[in-house]
Design an enzyme around this catalytic site. Structure first.
Site: not given
Length: 307
Positions: A180, A229, A299
């Site tokens: 990520r 998320s 995130e």
């Protein structure tokens, strides 16, 4: 102020001429999934990549720039964004099939459009993009992924406009992908990317897309005002399990709540401020650290000024 070919003048700055659309004090809450947060000083919707390049080249280097896709993985703080938000419109939302396994995609194209175009062309391996609620620019920047695959598995190259206005092609090896995360410099805008999959039957591709859609529908609060998320999965752990074990399922701060359906999702139950959402996330991080010793990392990107 004026938009169009002339300069744009506000109380504090003179901006370069544009061929696209430039809006002062533009509300961002309607453009992000959480439906919260303050305005951008300016919202720029460029006509094409040359328009974006010219604008950034001539823009005062001290003015911050941020690209905005579908606004799914983002908290815009209540004080708004003190700079220029770049939003890529229809001119950047095209997807072109180059050959039997390769697609060239605009930075504003959605994951659904890319995966559907790939299916129609018999290109497999891109089905997971169906589940990423964002645009090519966003998931190239953050190495977006789901269901066992991520962008680094399919990316050949991308085209970016740097904060200096320079247009540049970057290969997979240039992006420094980790989980990520990429090494793309701040202020750079991804205006296009080329992806490679493999030959497959459209029916098989559709079946995999259907499986992914059903899984998301069953497990995620898709009909809520959420940001996707919230926390990255730490090594050896699932973020949602850590959040659940820390007793945070349903935890609320103001109008923000940890989803009962999926504990790695925060939701705006109606009137949450961005401060509520961010404070809830920090409280979850505190409780997880206290319970398990694991420090969760955000995130979701958090930008702008706190009120």
């Amino acid at each position: 102020m004026r938009t169009g070919r002339g300069v744009v003048v506000s109380d504090t700055a003179t901006l370069p001429a544009v061929r696209g659309k430039l809006t002062a004090k533009a509300p961002l809450a309607p453009l992000v999934w959480f439906k919260s947060g303050g305005p951008a000083d300016w919202l720029f919707e460029p006509k094409d990549a040359d328009d974006l390049s010219d604008f950034l080249r001539d823009l005062d280097p001290a003015i911050p720039v941020m690209a905005l896709g579908l606004g799914s993985n983002l908290i815009v703080r209540d004080g708004g964004f003190p700079g220029v938000v770049v939003r890529l419109g229809k001119a950047f939302a095209k997807v072109e099939v180059l050959d039997g396994t390769t697609l060239r995609c605009g930075g504003g194209a959605s994951g659904i459009l890319v995966s559907s175009t790939a299916r129609d062309a018999g290109v497999g391996g891109l089905e997971f993009l169906r589940s990423i609620p964002g645009t090519v620019g966003g998931f190239v920047r953050m190495n977006g992924g789901a269901y066992g695959r991520e962008v680094k598995d399919i990316l050949i190259s991308c085209e970016v406009v740097l904060r200096s206005g320079q247009r540049k092609f970057l290969g997979l090896e240039d992006l420094g992908y980790t989980y990520r995360h990429s090494e793309l410099p701040g202020g750079a805008v991804v205006v296009g990317a080329t992806f490679r999959g493999y030959r497959d039957e459209p029916a098989a591709i559709q079946a995999e897309m259907d499986r992914i859609s059903a899984s998301r529908e069953a497990s995620q609060p898709l009909r809520s005002k959420t940001g996707g998320s919230t926390f990255k999965n730490p090594d050896g752990h699932k973020a949602w399990q850590l959040v659940d074990a820390a007793g945070c399922r349903g935890l609320a701060v103001g109008g923000a709540q940890v989803s009962e359906k999926h504990t790695n999702f925060l939701i705006n139950t109606g009137d949450a401020t961005s401060a509520d959402i961010e404070a809830l996330g920090e409280e979850v991080r505190r409780r997880v650290k206290e319970k398990s010793g694991v420090e969760l990392q955000w995130e979701i990107q958090r930008v702008g000024v706190k009120k």
